[in-house]
Enzyme design. Sequence first.
Site, PDB file in Angstrom:
ATOM      1  N   LYS A  80       0.862  -1.183   0.000  1.00  0.00           N
ATOM      2  CA  LYS A  80       0.000   0.000   0.000  1.00  0.00           C
ATOM      3  C   LYS A  80       0.892   1.224   0.000  1.00  0.00           C
ATOM      4  CE  LYS A  80      -4.546   1.009   0.775  1.00  0.00           C
ATOM      5  NZ  LYS A  80      -5.781   0.318   0.511  1.00  0.00           N
ATOM      6  N   VAL A 183     -20.102   1.497  -3.388  1.00  0.00           N
ATOM      7  CA  VAL A 183     -20.398   0.097  -3.042  1.00  0.00           C
ATOM      8  C   VAL A 183     -21.796  -0.016  -2.420  1.00  0.00           C
ATOM      9  CG1 VAL A 183     -19.699  -1.870  -1.618  1.00  0.00           C
ATOM     10  CG2 VAL A 183     -17.952  -0.463  -2.741  1.00  0.00           C
TER      11      VAL A 183
END
Length: 352
Positions: A80, A183
């Site tokens: 990340k 989402v």
Amino acid sequence: MTLFDSPAFDAHESVQAFHDEKTGLKTIIAVHSTARGPGAGGCRMWPYASAEAALDDVLRLSRAMSYKNAMADLELGGAKSVIIGNSRTDKTPALFEAFGRAVESVGGRYWAAEDVGTSPADMLHARKSTRFIAGLDGHPAASGDPSPVTAEGVFRGVELAVKRALGGGLDGVTVAIQGVGHVGGFLAHKLHAAGAKLVIADVNQAAVQEIVAATGARAVAPDAIFDETAEVFAPCALGGAITLETLSRLKAQVIAGGANNQLGSAEAGRAMFERGILYAPDYVINGGGITNVAAEIRALDHGQAFDGAWVAAKLDRLMQTLDEVFEQASAERRPTQDVADEIARARIAAAR
Ligand code: NAD
């Protein structure tokens, strides 16, 4: 605090900080594990209060990506990056080109994509300096918006959890959704089509109105969502929705949603288990998005076009894995999050 003393340090393979004087870029790239393949994970841009806070975040997020990618059975490790800055005021094309140079210098051990605070447009600038950028639009290998695939996985995960906890289908079941953005919005449509009753909350009123109009959902104030009577609570906003305080108000028998880092603390996770709530571990149920991105990385590596059938097969397998987590946790009377962590760690260790 130094890197190796940090409570978030977990045998990360490499952690590199980059500074570009000209653009003001300050970024940290953490590669947790490349045992299963190159590390893949988003680039988060956030106005961290300190470099220590940024380091802590990137360490935790990169480890979580190792676990997520392992559970989705992707040939990817975990990594990340974080950019320290305000995504509303500090973004420039040159800053992301400099970020791309940082990614390039990691030598293919890290593939970046968009995350909180960054967009496909930003990543397009980064791509001028490196090929190790995914989650783009407009080329044959491109995977586009991962949210519909994430939502499909979350929908199927809710269905599996409801079947196990309540012994039936979604028809007539009430689902409280916290956050109806990308989402949560797609999820609301799918749940509505399956006959579920919806209660929703979002700090963005435009998003609320759109879902109310499309699904007939009942809208409540953001904080009131925890007090609703619903069989399912679906966290689809930011992390940390499940705390001892919110748990004391929730009446749900199932917690299953798309948000990352849903558990505010290990104690909250334990209390949830003791209350008999069936929890779908966040990084398992929401692995559809990274699976979609993985298809792009795979296509770029092989000089092929994006393969939707590959994504569909991987998503089927991920849902099987989620059901196996439920099964094992029930047989061993253990929290689902502990079982998922154990399986993820075993998969990573087996690849070493
Ligand atoms: P998004 O920004 O489109 O949606 C998040 C929504 O939550 C927004 O509408 C926002 O207004 C709302 N929100 C913020 N704070 C809130 C609060 N206190 N109460 C109610 N609503 C609130 O983001 P998204 O892409 O839909 O992602 C949602 C979550 O799912 C995030 O945790 C993200 O990390 C995770 N996730 C997303 C994907 C993906 O494919 N997009 C994949 C895996 C995980």
